[in-house]
Design a protein around this motif. Structure first.
Motif, short mmCIF file in Angstrom:
data_model
loop_
_atom_site.label_atom_id
_atom_site.label_comp_id
_atom_site.label_asym_id
_atom_site.label_seq_id
_atom_site.Cartn_x
_atom_site.Cartn_y
_atom_site.Cartn_z
N LYS A 168 -3.63 9.84 5.03
CA LYS A 168 -4.35 10.19 3.90
C LYS A 168 -3.41 10.31 2.75
CE LYS A 168 -8.06 13.03 1.61
NZ LYS A 168 -6.97 13.55 0.47
N GLU A 169 -2.10 11.34 3.07
CA GLU A 169 -0.99 11.55 2.30
C GLU A 169 -0.55 10.41 1.67
OE1 GLU A 169 1.66 14.33 4.07
OE2 GLU A 169 0.15 15.75 4.30
N MET A 170 -0.44 9.34 2.66
CA MET A 170 0.16 7.90 2.04
C MET A 170 -0.49 7.23 1.45
SD MET A 170 2.02 7.36 5.66
CE MET A 170 2.95 6.08 5.53
N GLY A 171 -1.76 7.50 1.17
CA GLY A 171 -2.88 6.49 0.39
C GLY A 171 -3.53 5.68 1.27
N LEU A 172 -3.48 5.75 2.70
CA LEU A 172 -3.84 4.73 3.37
C LEU A 172 -5.51 4.94 3.73
CD1 LEU A 172 -1.14 4.08 5.94
CD2 LEU A 172 -2.16 2.39 4.22
N LEU B 137 0.85 -1.13 0.00
CA LEU B 137 -0.04 -0.14 -0.08
C LEU B 137 0.70 1.20 -0.02
CD1 LEU B 137 -2.88 -0.91 2.59
CD2 LEU B 137 -2.86 -0.77 0.11
N VAL B 138 1.81 1.36 0.87
CA VAL B 138 2.57 2.65 1.11
C VAL B 138 4.25 2.48 0.46
CG1 VAL B 138 1.18 3.28 2.86
CG2 VAL B 138 3.35 2.20 3.29
N GLY B 139 4.75 1.24 0.42
CA GLY B 139 5.94 1.05 -0.29
C GLY B 139 6.70 0.70 1.03
N MET B 140 7.71 -0.18 0.79
CA MET B 140 8.80 -0.76 1.90
C MET B 140 9.09 0.29 2.77
SD MET B 140 9.54 -3.58 2.85
CE MET B 140 9.56 -4.88 1.29
N ALA B 141 9.83 1.35 2.53
CA ALA B 141 10.37 2.38 3.18
C ALA B 141 9.35 2.75 4.40
CB ALA B 141 11.00 3.61 2.55
N ARG B 142 8.25 3.39 3.64
CA ARG B 142 7.30 3.74 4.59
C ARG B 142 6.71 2.77 5.50
NH1 ARG B 142 3.76 7.95 0.46
NH2 ARG B 142 5.14 9.49 0.77
N ALA B 143 6.47 1.44 5.19
CA ALA B 143 6.19 0.51 6.13
C ALA B 143 7.03 0.46 7.14
CB ALA B 143 5.87 -0.74 5.10
N LYS B 144 8.33 0.42 6.91
CA LYS B 144 9.15 0.11 7.80
C LYS B 144 9.26 1.11 8.94
CE LYS B 144 12.28 -3.22 5.27
NZ LYS B 144 13.63 -3.42 4.60
N GLU B 145 9.07 2.55 8.31
CA GLU B 145 8.88 3.74 9.08
C GLU B 145 8.04 3.38 10.17
OE1 GLU B 145 8.35 8.40 8.94
OE2 GLU B 145 8.77 7.45 7.18
N LEU B 146 6.92 3.11 9.72
CA LEU B 146 5.50 2.89 10.71
C LEU B 146 5.89 1.86 11.70
CD1 LEU B 146 2.79 2.80 8.05
CD2 LEU B 146 3.31 4.79 9.86
N PHE B 147 6.34 0.77 11.27
CA PHE B 147 6.67 -0.58 12.01
C PHE B 147 7.74 -0.57 13.03
CE2 PHE B 147 4.67 -3.30 8.61
CZ PHE B 147 3.16 -3.03 8.87
N PHE B 148 9.10 0.20 12.61
CA PHE B 148 9.97 0.15 13.18
C PHE B 148 10.09 1.15 14.24
CE2 PHE B 148 12.84 -2.23 9.93
CZ PHE B 148 11.93 -3.12 10.02
#
Length: 289
Positions: A199-203, A177-188
């Protein structure tokens, strides 16, 4: 609502979730235990399965809308471990046999994740407040077809603070949904994610003022209810299909990884102790600068 036990139906009064079916065919489901911030108690999970099954079988239901009562959408895991159950045992046994019930020790909520993905009708989520961990995934990770947020909505994935790793399919869905870099930012990093940033991230589809959230959700749901249900059903199925076909394998892999992580970190107490020790190391390092 109705509970289903083999070929028989029996009426059931919900306790953890409120439910209202509007004449337009829009069914509103509200997590309704604001004193515990609507967290994922055992009973709430069972009632969620019961509602999904009831709405799927009820031809009068065209669209589902999910939201939360009070200041939180859903606070995620029930840390107090409330084991109160109102759904009758004989019904729970039949529901679990057809994959419609929580499984003890299942940190990734595999049956619940699959039940939301496989719900055959359009689903709208109206996120009124904070959503944490599994509840953030329930709001953002394709459990629903439209995501509407109040400006007061915010999300957090606190996995590294607890010794957990991504779950509910998010390790697979979120990078998509948001790309690997942004997903890792959210999770890590486990920072709060405000609704406007989501919303900016398309979620998220739309962000509105708190007082406008439900009217906006109802407007979207009523627009969906005016479309042919078979067309929407098949459109939803094919759009989800390419991810759905791998989802069960992903959920099994996520569960194995969580168990490995909990063993390595010793879970929340072990992480808390490590962080305390790490802070002392960092304090000494800063003092030498």
């Amino acid at each position: 609502i109705k509970l289903y036990c083999d070929d028989q139906e029996e009426p059931y009064e919900l306790h953890s979730i409120s439910y209202k079916l509007h004449p337009t065919g829009v069914a509103v489901c509200t997590f309704n235990t604001p004193k515990n911030m609507n967290c994922l108690t055992n009973n709430q999970q069972w009632e969620t399965f019961a509602l999904l099954e009831h709405m799927a079988r009820d031809d009068d239901v065209r669209v589902a809308v999910w939201t939360g009562a009070g200041k939180a959408f859903n606070a995620g895991a029930d840390l107090k471990g409330d084991q109160t159950l109102m759904v009758p045992e004989h019904v729970r046994e039949k529901m679990r046999a057809r994959g419609m019930g929580p499984v003890p020790g299942d940190f990734v909520l595999k049956p619940q994740t699959l039940a939301f993905w496989d719900f055959p009708k359009p689903s709208v989520v109206a996120v009124n407040g904070m959503a944490i961990g599994g509840a953030a995934n329930m709001a953002l990770a394709n459990f629903h077809d439209f995501v509407l947020c109040s400006t007061e909505a915010r999300f957090m994935f606190p996995f590294p603070k607890l010794g957990f790793t991504p779950e509910l399919g998010s390790s697979f869905v979120m990078p998509y949904l948001v790309g690997m870099a942004r997903a890792k930012e959210l999770f890590f990093l486990s920072d709060w994610l405000p609704a406007d940033r989501a919303k900016e991230m398309g979620l998220v589809n739309r962000v509105v003022a708190p007082e406008a959230l439900m009217s906006e959700a109802m407007a979207v749901a009523e627009q969906l209810s005016s479309k042919h249900p078979a067309a929407l059903h098949h459109a939803k199925r094919i759009v989800n299909h390419h991810l759905r076909k791998r989802l069960e394998e992903v959920l099994d892999e996520e569960l194995g990884t969580i168990r490995e992580s909990l063993k390595a970190t010793k879970g929340p107490p072990g992480v808390a102790q490590w962080m305390k020790e790490r802070e002392e190391v960092m304090r000494q390092a800063r003092a030498k600068l």
